[in-house]
Design a protein around this motif. Sequence first.
Motif, short mmCIF file in Angstrom:
data_model
loop_
_atom_site.label_atom_id
_atom_site.label_comp_id
_atom_site.label_asym_id
_atom_site.label_seq_id
_atom_site.Cartn_x
_atom_site.Cartn_y
_atom_site.Cartn_z
N PRO A 79 0.83 -1.21 0.00
CA PRO A 79 0.00 0.00 0.00
C PRO A 79 0.86 1.26 0.00
N ARG A 80 0.43 2.25 -0.70
CA ARG A 80 1.11 3.54 -0.74
C ARG A 80 0.32 4.53 0.10
N SER A 81 1.04 5.45 0.71
CA SER A 81 0.35 6.42 1.55
C SER A 81 -0.53 7.35 0.72
N ARG A 82 -0.10 7.70 -0.49
CA ARG A 82 -0.88 8.60 -1.34
C ARG A 82 -1.95 7.87 -2.12
N GLY A 83 -1.73 6.62 -2.44
CA GLY A 83 -2.65 5.88 -3.27
C GLY A 83 -2.35 6.08 -4.75
N PHE A 133 -11.17 12.15 -14.91
CA PHE A 133 -11.91 10.91 -15.14
C PHE A 133 -11.38 9.76 -14.30
N GLY A 134 -11.13 10.02 -13.03
CA GLY A 134 -10.63 8.97 -12.17
C GLY A 134 -10.81 9.28 -10.70
N ILE A 135 -10.51 8.29 -9.90
CA ILE A 135 -10.63 8.37 -8.44
C ILE A 135 -9.40 7.69 -7.84
N VAL A 136 -8.89 8.22 -6.75
CA VAL A 136 -7.75 7.60 -6.08
C VAL A 136 -8.19 6.27 -5.48
N ASP A 137 -7.43 5.24 -5.80
CA ASP A 137 -7.62 3.89 -5.27
C ASP A 137 -9.00 3.29 -5.54
N MET A 138 -9.61 3.64 -6.66
CA MET A 138 -10.93 3.10 -6.99
C MET A 138 -10.90 1.58 -7.13
N TYR A 139 -9.81 1.03 -7.68
CA TYR A 139 -9.73 -0.41 -7.89
C TYR A 139 -8.82 -1.10 -6.87
N LYS A 140 -8.49 -0.42 -5.80
CA LYS A 140 -7.66 -1.01 -4.76
C LYS A 140 -8.46 -2.09 -4.04
N ASP A 141 -7.84 -3.25 -3.85
CA ASP A 141 -8.51 -4.37 -3.20
C ASP A 141 -7.71 -4.78 -1.98
N ASP A 142 -8.19 -4.37 -0.81
CA ASP A 142 -7.50 -4.66 0.44
C ASP A 142 -7.67 -6.11 0.89
N ALA A 143 -8.49 -6.89 0.20
CA ALA A 143 -8.71 -8.28 0.58
C ALA A 143 -7.43 -9.10 0.48
N ASP A 144 -6.55 -8.73 -0.44
CA ASP A 144 -5.27 -9.42 -0.60
C ASP A 144 -4.16 -8.42 -0.32
N SER A 145 -3.67 -8.38 0.89
CA SER A 145 -2.69 -7.36 1.28
C SER A 145 -1.35 -7.53 0.59
#
Length: 156
Positions: free
Chosen positions: A6-10, A74-86
């Motif tokens: 994980p990155r602090s900024r995303g 046309f985007g969002i920070v960490d929209m596709y981030k999946d914390d289920a798999d760290s």
Amino acid sequence: MERGTPRSRGQFHHYLPRFVGRRWLQEVKNVTLPGQKTKGGRHRPREYKQELINSYDIQSDTLHMGTTDLGKTFGIVDMYKDDADSTDVYRVERALSKLESDAARVFRVLDDAEKQGGSSVELVRSQVNTLRKFLFLTTYRNGVHSQQFLGVTLTR
């Protein structure tokens, strides 16, 4: 930074693929930014191509002519981030990026055929399957489906 940590900024994830947004390019500028210090203590400048489009800001009722950076829209920070798999939180984004890249190549074939006045195009099965997957997943990138997956309520 290791891949998947994980990155602090995303990360900024586009919900509109950039190859689609490039259809409205007004200008492309070469931009040089001051870089960060390297291990040797020197500053390495960061260079990139800034793709500028026209945009309209609904909230401020402002038209921006050729000044909006496509890479930051046309985007969002960490929209596709999946914390289920760290071990690999950005695996979904990478998979979508690959699919978008493959789809962009197929769309380029279609665009080239149209520019040459072709009335038909032959695609191999893998190209058709790429388009099929891309178009299917694109339907899940709209506001209604994003509410379902992100737990967000959109209001107008």
